[in-house]
Design an enzyme around this catalytic site. Structure first.
Site, PDB file in Angstrom:
ATOM      1  CD  GLU A  12      -3.102  -0.902   0.486  1.00  0.00           C
ATOM      2  OE1 GLU A  12      -3.113   0.041  -0.331  1.00  0.00           O
ATOM      3  OE2 GLU A  12      -4.039  -1.690   0.609  1.00  0.00           O
ATOM      4  CB  CYS A  24      -1.655   7.169   0.972  1.00  0.00           C
ATOM      5  SG  CYS A  24      -2.992   6.380   1.892  1.00  0.00           S
TER       6      CYS A  24
HETATM    7  P1  NAD Z   1       8.570   4.798   4.344  1.00  0.00           P
HETATM    8  O1  NAD Z   1       8.541   3.970   3.114  1.00  0.00           O
HETATM    9  O2  NAD Z   1       9.718   5.716   4.532  1.00  0.00           O
HETATM   10  O3  NAD Z   1       8.534   3.892   5.657  1.00  0.00           O
HETATM   11  C1  NAD Z   1       7.463   3.018   5.902  1.00  0.00           C
HETATM   12  C2  NAD Z   1       7.935   1.908   6.835  1.00  0.00           C
HETATM   13  O4  NAD Z   1       8.901   1.097   6.166  1.00  0.00           O
HETATM   14  C3  NAD Z   1       8.598   2.387   8.098  1.00  0.00           C
HETATM   15  O5  NAD Z   1       8.154   1.594   9.170  1.00  0.00           O
HETATM   16  C4  NAD Z   1      10.088   2.164   7.834  1.00  0.00           C
HETATM   17  O6  NAD Z   1      10.848   1.959   8.992  1.00  0.00           O
HETATM   18  C5  NAD Z   1      10.036   0.910   6.981  1.00  0.00           C
HETATM   19  N1  NAD Z   1      11.197   0.703   6.112  1.00  0.00           N
HETATM   20  C6  NAD Z   1      12.000   1.624   5.536  1.00  0.00           C
HETATM   21  N2  NAD Z   1      12.925   1.028   4.767  1.00  0.00           N
HETATM   22  C7  NAD Z   1      12.689  -0.302   4.829  1.00  0.00           C
HETATM   23  C8  NAD Z   1      13.287  -1.449   4.216  1.00  0.00           C
HETATM   24  N3  NAD Z   1      14.318  -1.343   3.386  1.00  0.00           N
HETATM   25  N4  NAD Z   1      12.772  -2.659   4.490  1.00  0.00           N
HETATM   26  C9  NAD Z   1      11.692  -2.792   5.312  1.00  0.00           C
HETATM   27  N5  NAD Z   1      11.091  -1.741   5.922  1.00  0.00           N
HETATM   28  C10 NAD Z   1      11.584  -0.508   5.681  1.00  0.00           C
HETATM   29  O7  NAD Z   1       7.181   5.566   4.363  1.00  0.00           O
HETATM   30  P2  NAD Z   1       6.704   6.688   5.386  1.00  0.00           P
HETATM   31  O8  NAD Z   1       7.456   7.935   5.073  1.00  0.00           O
HETATM   32  O9  NAD Z   1       6.720   6.167   6.775  1.00  0.00           O
HETATM   33  O10 NAD Z   1       5.172   6.856   4.987  1.00  0.00           O
HETATM   34  C11 NAD Z   1       4.723   7.761   4.036  1.00  0.00           C
HETATM   35  C12 NAD Z   1       4.380   7.044   2.751  1.00  0.00           C
HETATM   36  O11 NAD Z   1       3.399   6.036   3.014  1.00  0.00           O
HETATM   37  C13 NAD Z   1       3.746   7.958   1.725  1.00  0.00           C
HETATM   38  O12 NAD Z   1       4.266   7.676   0.460  1.00  0.00           O
HETATM   39  C14 NAD Z   1       2.278   7.571   1.802  1.00  0.00           C
HETATM   40  O13 NAD Z   1       1.561   7.857   0.630  1.00  0.00           O
HETATM   41  C15 NAD Z   1       2.362   6.120   2.064  1.00  0.00           C
HETATM   42  N6  NAD Z   1       1.103   5.618   2.646  1.00  0.00           N
HETATM   43  C16 NAD Z   1       0.337   4.782   1.894  1.00  0.00           C
HETATM   44  C17 NAD Z   1      -0.871   4.326   2.409  1.00  0.00           C
HETATM   45  C18 NAD Z   1      -1.757   3.389   1.612  1.00  0.00           C
HETATM   46  O14 NAD Z   1      -2.578   2.717   2.225  1.00  0.00           O
HETATM   47  N7  NAD Z   1      -1.634   3.309   0.302  1.00  0.00           N
HETATM   48  C19 NAD Z   1      -1.284   4.725   3.676  1.00  0.00           C
HETATM   49  C20 NAD Z   1      -0.484   5.579   4.401  1.00  0.00           C
HETATM   50  C21 NAD Z   1       0.719   6.014   3.870  1.00  0.00           C
END
Ligand code: NAD
Length: 468
Positions: free
Chosen positions: A214, A248
């Protein structure tokens, strides 16, 4: 609060034991336990929303709305899991009438859930709720920017399970997320950025570990000439500014047909001017400092390319807050139109007509959600969009409907949370056939009678070959 264990080999082993216990309980006991969890979340709402405000800088209303919707989804998953996933008999084929066909949905076992910071309750709980309702145990790594909320979620789950760690907290940042992906979990449910999703898919590839993604969005709104403009302006504004734009499925660009463009801009700007971001404002803080840089860069880029700020602008950046910023005269290739801004910034774009609005709304790599405002023309325009979710005459409403799947396409990811599809996302289809009696023309096996193959040939030629 309890201290949380970090991910170890024994975390997975314990989770496997808990998953086996949980599945043995059966649908009814799981439903009761999950409804108990939702009741605890409801009772502890003041404490949870207070933590959401402190940790993420959320406005009061945004925290309350997020928790309410999240708990409603959990209740729906609890109540509907048996109906959606129970073993059922399915129609067989006249070619083998002796076989009784059955379909059942079995849990994966242990699901690793990785969450983002912007909706620290709603997004992880969408995956966790469906996963546990489908009979799995969960290892949950919340965002490093929202660990306190993550702890509360796991703590309340354990309370509801009377001490059994059905949802285990995994502490840490990207490295902990990466370790979770390769830990041996049976499925990964990731919510976060598209870039991180790509890394997770690559890490999961060698073991073919399935991944739900997502990811980000750049959701468009479209305003047709026959829209109720005042209502559309109010709705688009909320869709763009909710959670200070850190959603998002937030509306990040709006295409307004030429004949009503100026009036829509006037109405929306007047409403935006009445909103404030601040400690007790309508909009909360930008939760992560790095996001302020992205927002500043996108506003500066748009202004450099000739856009005008009708409210806000570069002066609107007051860390950790950003005042609502409405931009017009923005070219289609400005970053604020093409990339995820994730802030309270809304470019209003003039469209020649509805066809032009739909074509431009379709541009870009994200296809998560959309909103269309209009009278008779709205439905047809909505049906032409290829995103995963669309709301007509409202903003983001699909996210609050527990029966509807949530998710996108393209760079917005794949797989679904919420609804029946969300429950099945966390279950494996198990097919069973049971032979009951003899088949007249038994084809399988080497002891088939002399009429079996001629029968198949006749079916192929006369029935299938003649079928239309
Ligand atoms: P992010 O991708 O930076 O981090 C998300 C999570 O992934 C965090 O818990 C982080 O620690 C973890 N992570 C980072 N690198 C990783 C790796 N290599 N392997 C495994 N885990 C890892 O995202 P963010 O900045 O926390 O969130 C914002 C983003 O999330 C925006 O792009 C937003 O649109 C999206 N989002 C999508 C939805 C949806 O349902 N489509 C909902 C909410 C947010």
């Amino acid at each position: 609060m309890t201290t949380a264990p970090t991910l170890t080999a024994s975390s997975l082993a314990t989770a496997r034991d808990v998953a086996a216990w949980w599945w043995r309980l059966g649908f009814g006991a799981r439903r009761d336990a999950l409804l108990r969890w939702s009741a605890i979340l409801g009772r502890r709402a003041p404490e949870i929303t207070a933590v959401m405000r402190v940790e993420g800088g959320k406005a009061d209303a945004d925290a309350t709305i997020e928790l309410t919707v999240a708990v409603e989804h959990l209740r729906w998953a609890a109540r509907n899991a048996e109906r959606v996933l129970r073993r059922r008999r399915v129609r067989g084929t006249w070619l083998s009438p002796e076989q009784r066909a059955e379909l059942a949905w079995r849990p994966y076992g242990v699901v690793g859930v990785i969450g983002p910071w912007n909706f620290p309750v709603l997004t992880p709980l969408a995956s966790i709720g469906s996963a546990v309702a489908a009979g799995n145990a969960v290892l949950f790594k919340p965002s490093e920017h929202a660990p306190m909320v993550g702890r509360l979620l796991t703590e309340t789950a354990t309370e509801a399970m009377r001490g059994a760690p059905l949802v285990t907290f995994v502490e840490g940042g990207p490295e902990a997320g990466a370790a979770l992906v390769t830990s041996g979990v049976d499925k990964v449910a990731f919510t976060g950025s598209t870039a991180t999703a790509a890394k997770i898919l690559a890490a999961a590839a060698p073991t073919l570990t399935p991944v739900l993604t997502e990811c980000g969005g750049k959701d468009p709104a479209i305003v047709a000439a026959d829209a109720d403009l005042d209502r559309a302006a109010a709705s688009v504004l909320w869709g763009a500014m909710f959670n200070a734009g850190q959603a998002c499925v937030g509306i990040e660009r709006v295409y307004v047909v030429d004949e009503v463009h100026d009036e829509f801009v006037r109405l929306l700007t007047a409403k935006a001017a009445r909103l404030t971001a601040g400690r007790d404002g309508d909009l909360g803080a930008i939760a992560v400092p790095a996001q302020l840089d992205v927002i500043t860069h996108h506003i500066a880029d748009a202004l450099d390319r000739g856009a005008r700020a009708l409210t806000g602008g570069l002066g609107a950046i007051e860390p950790p807050y950003v005042q609502p910023t409405i931009l017009v005269d923005v070219p289609d290739d400005a970053l604020v139109v093409t990339e995820e801004t994730f802030g309270p910034v809304l470019p209003i774009l003039r469209a020649a007509d509805l066809d032009d609005a739909v074509a431009r709304a379709e541009s870009g790599r994200y296809h998560l959600g959309a909103a269309v405002y209009g009278g008779r023309q709205a439905r047809a325009a909505a049906d032409r969009l290829t995103c995963g979710m669309v709301s007509i005459d409202s903003a983001l409403s699909f996210a609050g409907q527990p029966s509807l799947p949530f998710g996108g396409r393209g760079a917005s990811g794949f797989g679904r949370t919420h609804g029946e599809a969300g429950l099945r996302e966390f279950a494996v289809a198990r097919s069973t056939v049971t032979r009951r009696g003899r088949q007249p023309f038994e084809l399988t096996g080497y002891e088939r009678g002399p009429h079996a193959l001629p029968f198949a040939e006749t079916v192929l030629r006369k029935v299938f070959g003649g079928a239309r």
